[in-house]
Each structure stands twice: as C-alpha cells, then as structure tokens.
Design a protein around this motif. Structure first.
Motif, PDB file in Angstrom:
ATOM      1  N   ALA A   1       0.847  -1.193   0.000  1.00 39.31           N
ATOM      2  CA  ALA A   1       0.000   0.000   0.000  1.00 39.31           C
ATOM      3  C   ALA A   1       0.878   1.237   0.000  1.00 39.31           C
ATOM      4  N   THR A   2       0.290   2.334  -0.396  1.00 41.13           N
ATOM      5  CA  THR A   2       0.955   3.634  -0.327  1.00 41.13           C
ATOM      6  C   THR A   2       0.163   4.511   0.620  1.00 41.13           C
ATOM      7  N   LEU A   3       0.863   5.079   1.592  1.00 41.23           N
ATOM      8  CA  LEU A   3       0.218   6.010   2.521  1.00 41.23           C
ATOM      9  C   LEU A   3       0.194   7.391   1.895  1.00 41.23           C
ATOM     10  N   PHE A   4      -0.859   8.140   2.172  1.00 40.22           N
ATOM     11  CA  PHE A   4      -0.959   9.504   1.676  1.00 40.22           C
ATOM     12  C   PHE A   4      -0.033  10.396   2.486  1.00 40.22           C
ATOM     13  N   ASP A   5       0.264  11.551   1.960  1.00 43.79           N
ATOM     14  CA  ASP A   5       1.143  12.505   2.629  1.00 43.79           C
ATOM     15  C   ASP A   5       0.278  13.478   3.423  1.00 43.79           C
ATOM     16  N   ASN A   6      -0.086  13.065   4.649  1.00 47.78           N
ATOM     17  CA  ASN A   6      -0.892  13.937   5.499  1.00 47.78           C
ATOM     18  C   ASN A   6      -0.546  13.677   6.969  1.00 47.78           C
ATOM     19  N   ALA A   7      -1.061  14.500   7.842  1.00 41.88           N
ATOM     20  CA  ALA A   7      -0.748  14.393   9.271  1.00 41.88           C
ATOM     21  C   ALA A   7      -1.231  13.071   9.855  1.00 41.88           C
ATOM     22  N   THR A   8      -2.334  12.561   9.361  1.00 40.33           N
ATOM     23  CA  THR A   8      -2.871  11.299   9.855  1.00 40.33           C
ATOM     24  C   THR A   8      -1.913  10.157   9.526  1.00 40.33           C
ATOM     25  N   ALA A   9      -1.433  10.123   8.285  1.00 46.38           N
ATOM     26  CA  ALA A   9      -0.492   9.080   7.882  1.00 46.38           C
ATOM     27  C   ALA A   9       0.806   9.185   8.683  1.00 46.38           C
ATOM     28  N   SER A  10       1.261  10.393   8.946  1.00 46.51           N
ATOM     29  CA  SER A  10       2.482  10.578   9.748  1.00 46.51           C
ATOM     30  C   SER A  10       2.291  10.028  11.159  1.00 46.51           C
ATOM     31  N   ALA A  11       1.154  10.305  11.765  1.00 49.25           N
ATOM     32  CA  ALA A  11       0.865   9.796  13.113  1.00 49.25           C
ATOM     33  C   ALA A  11       0.731   8.274  13.090  1.00 49.25           C
ATOM     34  N   PHE A  12       0.141   7.734  12.034  1.00 49.59           N
ATOM     35  CA  PHE A  12       0.006   6.287  11.889  1.00 49.59           C
ATOM     36  C   PHE A  12       1.386   5.640  11.759  1.00 49.59           C
ATOM     37  N   LYS A  13       2.248   6.216  10.919  1.00 52.26           N
ATOM     38  CA  LYS A  13       3.591   5.671  10.718  1.00 52.26           C
ATOM     39  C   LYS A  13       4.388   5.636  12.017  1.00 52.26           C
ATOM     40  N   ALA A  14       4.151   6.604  12.889  1.00 53.06           N
ATOM     41  CA  ALA A  14       4.871   6.653  14.165  1.00 53.06           C
ATOM     42  C   ALA A  14       4.504   5.462  15.055  1.00 53.06           C
ATOM     43  N   ARG A  15       3.391   4.792  14.770  1.00 51.52           N
ATOM     44  CA  ARG A  15       2.937   3.641  15.568  1.00 51.52           C
ATOM     45  C   ARG A  15       3.417   2.312  14.992  1.00 51.52           C
ATOM     46  N   LEU A  16       4.062   2.354  13.839  1.00 50.52           N
ATOM     47  CA  LEU A  16       4.480   1.128  13.155  1.00 50.52           C
ATOM     48  C   LEU A  16       5.833   0.646  13.654  1.00 50.52           C
ATOM     49  N   PRO A  17       6.111  -0.659  13.577  1.00 48.09           N
ATOM     50  CA  PRO A  17       5.239  -1.725  13.093  1.00 48.09           C
ATOM     51  C   PRO A  17       4.113  -1.991  14.075  1.00 48.09           C
ATOM     52  N   LEU A  18       3.028  -2.528  13.558  1.00 51.79           N
ATOM     53  CA  LEU A  18       1.819  -2.700  14.352  1.00 51.79           C
ATOM     54  C   LEU A  18       1.174  -4.043  13.998  1.00 51.79           C
ATOM     55  N   THR A  19       0.923  -4.867  15.006  1.00 49.43           N
ATOM     56  CA  THR A  19       0.190  -6.121  14.832  1.00 49.43           C
ATOM     57  C   THR A  19      -1.095  -5.987  15.626  1.00 49.43           C
ATOM     58  N   ILE A  20      -2.234  -6.062  14.920  1.00 50.72           N
ATOM     59  CA  ILE A  20      -3.518  -5.818  15.573  1.00 50.72           C
ATOM     60  C   ILE A  20      -4.550  -6.867  15.160  1.00 50.72           C
ATOM     61  N   SER A  21      -5.565  -6.999  15.988  1.00 49.20           N
ATOM     62  CA  SER A  21      -6.712  -7.844  15.663  1.00 49.20           C
ATOM     63  C   SER A  21      -7.817  -6.918  15.171  1.00 49.20           C
ATOM     64  N   MET A  22      -8.212  -7.106  13.907  1.00 52.42           N
ATOM     65  CA  MET A  22      -9.245  -6.267  13.315  1.00 52.42           C
ATOM     66  C   MET A  22     -10.575  -7.023  13.302  1.00 52.42           C
ATOM     67  N   SER A  23     -11.651  -6.318  13.665  1.00 49.91           N
ATOM     68  CA  SER A  23     -12.999  -6.888  13.735  1.00 49.91           C
ATOM     69  C   SER A  23     -13.749  -6.671  12.434  1.00 49.91           C
ATOM     70  N   GLU A  24     -14.721  -7.537  12.186  1.00 58.49           N
ATOM     71  CA  GLU A  24     -15.585  -7.445  11.008  1.00 58.49           C
ATOM     72  C   GLU A  24     -16.684  -6.417  11.228  1.00 58.49           C
ATOM     73  N   LEU A  25     -17.030  -5.694  10.160  1.00 61.13           N
ATOM     74  CA  LEU A  25     -18.168  -4.785  10.206  1.00 61.13           C
ATOM     75  C   LEU A  25     -18.829  -4.723   8.836  1.00 61.13           C
ATOM     76  N   ASN A  26     -20.109  -4.961   8.789  1.00 58.36           N
ATOM     77  CA  ASN A  26     -20.946  -4.768   7.595  1.00 58.36           C
ATOM     78  C   ASN A  26     -20.612  -5.646   6.396  1.00 58.36           C
ATOM     79  N   GLY A  27     -19.775  -6.637   6.550  1.00 56.12           N
ATOM     80  CA  GLY A  27     -19.448  -7.517   5.426  1.00 56.12           C
ATOM     81  C   GLY A  27     -18.638  -6.847   4.340  1.00 56.12           C
ATOM     82  N   ASN A  28     -18.003  -5.699   4.668  1.00 53.84           N
ATOM     83  CA  ASN A  28     -17.196  -5.006   3.652  1.00 53.84           C
ATOM     84  C   ASN A  28     -15.936  -4.353   4.213  1.00 53.84           C
ATOM     85  N   GLU A  29     -15.729  -4.469   5.540  1.00 55.18           N
ATOM     86  CA  GLU A  29     -14.586  -3.784   6.141  1.00 55.18           C
ATOM     87  C   GLU A  29     -14.130  -4.460   7.423  1.00 55.18           C
ATOM     88  N   LYS A  30     -12.874  -4.259   7.744  1.00 54.35           N
ATOM     89  CA  LYS A  30     -12.299  -4.681   9.018  1.00 54.35           C
ATOM     90  C   LYS A  30     -11.893  -3.406   9.743  1.00 54.35           C
TER      91      LYS A  30
END
Length: 164
Positions: free
Chosen positions: A58-87
């Motif tokens: 994937a490619t992260l966008f160049d924005n403050a949210t992506a920068s804050a997300f990158k600061a948390r990496l690497p990240l291993t998480i358990s993602m939950s199901e919602l609506n049959g189209n997203e985790k």
C-alpha cells in the motif's frame, strides 16, 4: 553616444548580477544522510500489510494522519468485522484527522473513521459517512479471500502493518 550606451548597459549588468547574488549554495547537498533510524524509517510512504500468508503493498498519503500512523508502526492488531465489507480496529488514542465524505469507498482503501478507528475496506460501495484518507492498497487481488480465510469464522483477523 555609443560608448555611453555600452557603459550604461555594463553598469546595469553588474548591478543586476550583484542584486541577484545570494549566500545560498546553488545546488543543495543531497548526499547528507540522516543517521536517526526512526526519522529515516518514517519517511517512507510504502506500507506492507500482512494478512496470514498474503502480503499487500500500500501507499500512505502525505498527510498528518499518515504521519501519526507511521509513528505507531510496526503494528500487529486484531481487526474486527463490520458490515461484510470492512475490518476495523479502535486505537486507544486519537490520531489527527481531516475527515470528508469520499462518496465511494474502494476495495483496498485504508481510512480513519472518527479520530481513532482504523478501517481496511475489502469491498467497494457508496457511503454517506466521512473518513480521513490514510492510504490505499495497490493490488487488491485476493484481499477479501485473505481476510475471510484468516478470520477463521470469528470475524476477527490479525493484520500486521509495517513500513517497507
């Protein structure tokens, strides 16, 4: 008269050259290396998303949210199901956001809902909700199958996010 014109032209040329002179180097030094490993790693916008035995780029966008997300990496998480189209995954703390309505969610979109809900979409659909764009998976072939296979009936799936 001709000498006077030549003299004035020379004076304008010299004055213009002096006025344009700066103390800045003409070409910046691009060979300077940053020895701070954390800074160097968070400069990349290329992300690996591992789901079971499958890896998606994937490619992260160049924005403050992506920068804050990158600061948390690497990240291993358990993602939950919602609506049959997203985790989704709820971060314990907020990220900076700039939400807007994308009108259409595309398979492979990685977004933030609210200020702390990470959402990985594996089906495309129209939406009236607002999200902050985080990034996008380049080739989504097998994404839905990987999420379903890794969920093993529980709906939860372990996902690893790391910078390349």
């Amino acid at each position: 008269m001709k000498n006077l014109i030549i003299l004035l032209m020379g004076l304008f040329f010299v004055t213009g050259s002096i006025a344009c002179k700066t103390d800045e180097p003409a070409i910046p030094d691009v060979n300077v290396e940053n020895n701070d490993e954390n800074t160097r790693d968070t400069m990349s916008n290329q992300l690996k998303i591992k789901i079971g035995s499958k890896t998606f780029n994937a490619t992260l966008f160049d924005n403050a949210t992506a920068s804050a997300f990158k600061a948390r990496l690497p990240l291993t998480i358990s993602m939950s199901e919602l609506n049959g189209n997203e985790k989704l995954y709820n971060f314990p703390t907020n990220l900076p956001t700039n939400a807007s309505n994308p009108r259409t969610i595309n398979t492979g979109d990685l977004m933030i809902y609210g200020s702390n809900v990470l959402v990985l979409f594996y089906k495309s659909f129209a939406t009236s909700y607002s999200y902050t764009r985080l990034g996008r998976i380049a080739d989504t072939s097998g994404l839905e199958a990987a999420l379903a296979a890794s969920a093993a009936g529980s709906g939860n799936v372990t996902v690893i996010f790391e910078l390349e």
